[in-house]
Design a protein around this motif. Structure first.
Motif, short mmCIF file in Angstrom:
data_model
loop_
_atom_site.label_atom_id
_atom_site.label_comp_id
_atom_site.label_asym_id
_atom_site.label_seq_id
_atom_site.Cartn_x
_atom_site.Cartn_y
_atom_site.Cartn_z
N VAL A 162 0.93 -1.38 -0.10
CA VAL A 162 0.23 -0.06 0.13
C VAL A 162 1.01 1.22 -0.07
CG1 VAL A 162 -1.71 1.29 1.39
CG2 VAL A 162 -1.95 -1.17 0.97
N SER A 163 1.99 1.29 0.90
CA SER A 163 2.89 2.45 0.75
C SER A 163 3.44 2.54 -0.30
CB SER A 163 3.88 2.29 1.86
OG SER A 163 4.96 1.28 1.33
N ARG A 164 3.64 1.48 -1.49
CA ARG A 164 4.29 1.76 -2.68
C ARG A 164 3.18 1.98 -3.91
NH1 ARG A 164 9.34 -2.42 -2.73
NH2 ARG A 164 10.17 -1.83 -0.82
N GLY A 165 2.11 1.53 -3.82
CA GLY A 165 1.24 1.45 -4.87
C GLY A 165 -0.07 2.12 -4.72
N GLY A 166 -0.28 2.20 -3.29
CA GLY A 166 -1.59 2.94 -2.89
C GLY A 166 -2.58 1.51 -2.69
N ALA A 167 -3.63 2.26 -1.70
CA ALA A 167 -4.44 1.28 -1.21
C ALA A 167 -5.35 0.82 -2.28
CB ALA A 167 -5.13 1.90 0.08
N GLY A 168 -6.01 1.68 -3.04
CA GLY A 168 -7.02 1.45 -4.00
C GLY A 168 -6.31 0.42 -5.07
N ARG A 169 -4.98 0.51 -5.68
CA ARG A 169 -4.85 -0.76 -6.68
C ARG A 169 -4.59 -1.91 -5.82
NH1 ARG A 169 0.68 1.23 -9.03
NH2 ARG A 169 0.51 -0.59 -9.98
N TYR A 170 -4.03 -1.77 -4.59
CA TYR A 170 -3.86 -3.18 -4.06
C TYR A 170 -5.23 -3.88 -3.89
CZ TYR A 170 -3.30 -6.32 -0.03
OH TYR A 170 -3.17 -7.48 0.83
N PHE A 171 -6.22 -3.13 -3.43
CA PHE A 171 -7.44 -3.67 -3.12
C PHE A 171 -8.16 -4.18 -4.46
CE2 PHE A 171 -7.39 -1.61 1.16
CZ PHE A 171 -7.40 -2.80 1.87
N ARG A 172 -8.19 -3.59 -5.47
CA ARG A 172 -8.86 -3.79 -6.73
C ARG A 172 -7.83 -5.10 -7.23
NH1 ARG A 172 -8.96 1.62 -7.91
NH2 ARG A 172 -6.89 1.96 -8.61
N ALA A 173 -6.63 -5.20 -6.93
CA ALA A 173 -5.79 -6.39 -7.57
C ALA A 173 -6.25 -7.57 -6.74
CB ALA A 173 -4.56 -6.29 -7.35
N LYS A 174 -6.67 -7.23 -5.40
CA LYS A 174 -6.94 -8.26 -4.59
C LYS A 174 -8.16 -8.71 -4.83
CE LYS A 174 -5.13 -9.30 -1.24
NZ LYS A 174 -3.88 -10.42 -0.89
N VAL A 175 -9.30 -8.03 -5.11
CA VAL A 175 -10.63 -8.47 -5.47
C VAL A 175 -10.63 -9.16 -6.97
CG1 VAL A 175 -12.81 -7.30 -6.23
CG2 VAL A 175 -11.75 -6.61 -4.26
N ILE A 176 -9.82 -8.77 -7.68
CA ILE A 176 -9.92 -9.49 -9.26
C ILE A 176 -9.18 -10.77 -8.74
CG2 ILE A 176 -8.54 -9.40 -11.39
CD1 ILE A 176 -9.00 -6.36 -11.30
N ALA A 177 -8.43 -11.05 -8.05
CA ALA A 177 -7.72 -12.21 -7.85
C ALA A 177 -8.69 -13.28 -7.12
CB ALA A 177 -6.39 -12.23 -6.94
N VAL A 178 -9.34 -12.63 -6.09
CA VAL A 178 -10.27 -13.42 -5.40
C VAL A 178 -11.59 -14.17 -6.37
CG1 VAL A 178 -11.99 -13.42 -3.54
CG2 VAL A 178 -9.68 -12.83 -3.14
N PHE A 179 -11.93 -13.06 -7.15
CA PHE A 179 -13.10 -13.31 -8.03
C PHE A 179 -12.74 -14.28 -9.06
CE2 PHE A 179 -15.01 -12.27 -12.00
CZ PHE A 179 -16.44 -12.58 -11.79
N LEU A 180 -11.36 -14.34 -9.57
CA LEU A 180 -11.10 -15.16 -10.52
C LEU A 180 -10.70 -16.71 -10.04
CD1 LEU A 180 -8.61 -12.74 -12.85
CD2 LEU A 180 -11.04 -13.75 -13.30
N THR A 181 -10.35 -16.65 -9.01
CA THR A 181 -9.92 -17.91 -8.55
C THR A 181 -11.06 -18.58 -7.90
OG1 THR A 181 -9.34 -16.92 -6.21
CG2 THR A 181 -7.33 -17.41 -7.44
N ALA A 182 -12.20 -17.63 -7.36
CA ALA A 182 -13.46 -18.32 -6.88
C ALA A 182 -14.32 -18.87 -8.20
CB ALA A 182 -14.42 -17.51 -5.94
N GLY A 183 -14.12 -18.07 -9.15
CA GLY A 183 -14.91 -18.53 -10.47
C GLY A 183 -14.30 -19.65 -10.93
N THR A 184 -13.00 -19.71 -11.06
CA THR A 184 -12.31 -21.00 -11.67
C THR A 184 -12.73 -22.22 -11.04
OG1 THR A 184 -10.40 -19.57 -12.41
CG2 THR A 184 -9.84 -21.83 -12.07
N VAL A 185 -12.73 -22.21 -9.50
CA VAL A 185 -12.97 -23.51 -8.66
C VAL A 185 -14.49 -23.66 -9.14
CG1 VAL A 185 -13.31 -23.85 -6.44
CG2 VAL A 185 -11.25 -23.02 -7.00
N GLY A 186 -15.44 -22.87 -9.41
CA GLY A 186 -16.77 -23.15 -9.36
C GLY A 186 -17.03 -23.51 -10.86
N VAL A 187 -16.28 -22.95 -11.92
CA VAL A 187 -16.90 -23.42 -13.40
C VAL A 187 -16.03 -24.66 -13.81
CG1 VAL A 187 -17.00 -22.31 -15.57
CG2 VAL A 187 -17.59 -21.17 -13.67
#
Length: 136
Positions: free
Chosen positions: A104-129
């Motif tokens: 967060v200190s290097r890239g910002g909280a918004g970028r970190y949380f967006r990346a985290k949300v995308i990663a969680v969404f894609l892993t959950a979708g992959t496990v489900g589909v």
């Protein structure tokens, strides 16, 4: 940042375990429901060469269409747990270990949380589909 989070998410041991659980249930449903359905008496009329009726379809016996199968019910019962399993604890582990503060200190909280949300969404979708596609 998204590439790093995706690499961490898909290389996770829990992701592999959750995907293996889903694939095991999908293959068990395939072996116990689809194969007997394809080799059963519903197809004997078509195997003899007689025509005139609409054939039964194996599409009717895939995991998403058979609510009577034990494996389908078990898969959809376990699906919310397996979807959460791969990468759900990563934010807690990042905060506890200090990794989140560093990123967060290097890239910002918004970028970190967006990346985290995308990663969680894609892993959950992959496990489900993916297990459903394998079963289909």
């Amino acid at each position: 940042m998204i590439a790093v989070e995706l690499r961490r998410a898909f290389a996770n041991k829990l992701f592999v375990a959750a995907l293996a659980i889903g694939l095991a249930l999908a293959i068990a449903q395939l072996v116990t429901v689809v194969v007997p359905y394809g080799l059963g008496g519903e197809w004997s009329f078509w195997r003899t060469g007689s025509k005139g009726f609409y054939p039964n379809s194996l599409f009717n016996s895939w995991m998403g269409a058979t609510s009577y199968s034990l494996w389908s019910v078990l898969y959809f019962f376990v699906l919310p747990l397996t979807a959460c399993l791969p990468y759900a604890d990563s934010l807690y582990a990042d905060v506890r270990g200090g990794y989140a503060a560093n990123i967060v200190s290097r890239g910002g909280a918004g970028r970190y949380f967006r990346a985290k949300v995308i990663a969680v969404f894609l892993t959950a979708g992959t496990v489900g589909v993916v297990p459903q596609l394998v079963n289909l």
